[in-house]
Design a protein around this motif. Structure first.
Motif, mmCIF file in Angstrom:
data_model
loop_
_atom_site.group_PDB
_atom_site.id
_atom_site.type_symbol
_atom_site.label_atom_id
_atom_site.label_comp_id
_atom_site.label_asym_id
_atom_site.label_seq_id
_atom_site.Cartn_x
_atom_site.Cartn_y
_atom_site.Cartn_z
ATOM 1 N N MET A 122 0.836 -1.201 0.000
ATOM 2 C CA MET A 122 0.000 0.000 0.000
ATOM 3 C C MET A 122 0.872 1.254 0.000
ATOM 4 O O MET A 122 1.770 1.392 0.845
ATOM 5 C CB MET A 122 -0.912 0.011 1.228
ATOM 6 C CG MET A 122 -1.783 1.255 1.322
ATOM 7 S SD MET A 122 -2.716 1.370 2.887
ATOM 8 C CE MET A 122 -3.987 0.132 2.595
ATOM 9 N N ALA A 175 -3.502 2.223 8.009
ATOM 10 C CA ALA A 175 -3.377 1.336 6.846
ATOM 11 C C ALA A 175 -4.067 0.002 7.102
ATOM 12 O O ALA A 175 -4.707 -0.564 6.207
ATOM 13 C CB ALA A 175 -1.904 1.121 6.511
ATOM 14 N N LYS A 235 -7.861 0.601 6.770
ATOM 15 C CA LYS A 235 -8.236 0.912 5.397
ATOM 16 C C LYS A 235 -8.091 -0.310 4.492
ATOM 17 O O LYS A 235 -8.931 -0.555 3.615
ATOM 18 C CB LYS A 235 -7.397 2.071 4.874
ATOM 19 C CG LYS A 235 -7.800 3.412 5.473
ATOM 20 C CD LYS A 235 -7.005 4.570 4.904
ATOM 21 C CE LYS A 235 -7.533 5.904 5.445
ATOM 22 N NZ LYS A 235 -6.744 7.054 4.945
ATOM 23 N N SER A 249 6.493 1.263 1.596
ATOM 24 C CA SER A 249 5.060 1.009 1.514
ATOM 25 C C SER A 249 4.595 0.332 2.792
ATOM 26 O O SER A 249 5.399 -0.144 3.595
ATOM 27 C CB SER A 249 4.729 0.125 0.306
ATOM 28 O OG SER A 249 5.342 -1.155 0.461
ATOM 29 N N ASP A 298 -1.562 6.586 1.055
ATOM 30 C CA ASP A 298 -2.934 6.108 1.223
ATOM 31 C C ASP A 298 -3.359 5.991 2.684
ATOM 32 O O ASP A 298 -4.541 5.735 2.961
ATOM 33 C CB ASP A 298 -3.103 4.744 0.547
ATOM 34 C CG ASP A 298 -3.114 4.860 -0.971
ATOM 35 O OD1 ASP A 298 -2.853 5.963 -1.486
ATOM 36 O OD2 ASP A 298 -3.395 3.841 -1.641
#
Length: 282
Positions: free
Chosen positions: A108, A119, A122, A201, A112
């Protein structure tokens, strides 16, 4: 201390340890690596991949056959983790494993989410949405949440999907997946920030644990432990006539391109493969 007292003390210690450990008792199905139903039980499915070594070998072949994605765990590292699991895994209590094994690998983008906890939630929402869309319109789904109680007052809130539809009449099926919220299933889909080739990420912290399970419920009950409190148990087996490959493809099609679903279909004569946006990745 005589032998009887030592035995009693050891037994008490084991009970305490078991009471403090999360074994996902709400998800006793073949997709749960810590399932408590016996591998030779009728509830464990066809048994084609019931041996723990078979599941670890499937994990290894999945890792070896998959391609790396930008920012994800390095390809060689995944193979190393899978190989270590295969070599180090014991057979004294083999876990119940799935004939239709799978796990998610994600990368991810940092933009975001604001942090690992954000995270996690989400990504859980993305996975839940993907599953619901993949099952619709033939199947209806609803969220199930409740409090499970453990030793020393620990309370955990599981979260999974109950399913109604073909082979699942009267809401008799269960889907488990990493779909946590801020209040429930916070041990599912835990995140960490990692960097690969200079690109950072959010990634799942526990390799191979983030699975999507779809099973027929064969037994559901509450159990009050001697030291631990009241917990809800669900035992399930894979659906014999359900098209798991098509289901995985539909789930993958609903996920971002930085989320890969890796699949190993035991007994189907197919090599493990990776799905990205619903397409097989060579």
């Amino acid at each position: 201390m005589n032998s009887h007292l030592r035995l009693f003390a050891a037994a008490g210690l084991l009970v305490l340890i078991a009471g403090c450990t999360t074994f996902k008792p709400y998800a006793q199905n073949p997709f749960n690596p810590n399932a408590r139903i016996k591998a030779d039980s009728p509830a464990s499915g066809s048994g084609q991949a019931s041996d723990s070594a078979a599941l670890r070998a499937a994990d290894l072949s999945l890792a070896a056959a998959s391609r790396p994605i930008p920012g994800a765990l390095p390809h060689g590292a995944e193979v190393g983790i899978a190989a270590a699991a295969l070599l180090l895994g014991g057979t004294s209590r083999p876990p119940v494993s799935a004939d239709n094994a799978n796990y998610l690998v994600i990368a991810m983008p940092l933009a975001d989410a604001k942090d690992e906890a954000d995270a996690q939630v989400k990504m859980g929402a993305l996975v839940e949405h993907a599953i619901v869309r993949a099952l619709s319109p033939a199947y209806r789904t609803k969220i199930v949440e409740y409090d499970d109680h453990y030793a020393f007052g620990q309370v955990l809130r599981p979260r999974w999907l109950r399913v109604d539809g073909p082979q699942c009449e009267n809401w008799s099926c269960q889907v488990t997946a990493p779909i946590p919220t801020e209040q429930a299933a916070q041990w599912e889909g835990e995140m960490e920030t990692a960097t690969h080739k200079g690109q950072a990420s959010y990634q799942y912290k526990h390799a191979f644990d983030e699975k999507i399970g779809f099973v027929k419920i064969v037994k559901e009950y509450d159990k009050d432990g001697l030291i631990a409190g009241l917990r809800h148990f669900v035992e399930g087996r894979e659906l014999p006539d359900f098209d798991y490959p098509a289901f995985y493809q539909r789930v993958s099609a609903q996920l971002p391109d930085w989320a890969n679903l890796r699949v190993a279909l035991a007994g189907r004569g197919l090599a493990p493969y990776t799905l990205s946006r619903g397409a097989k990745v060579e």
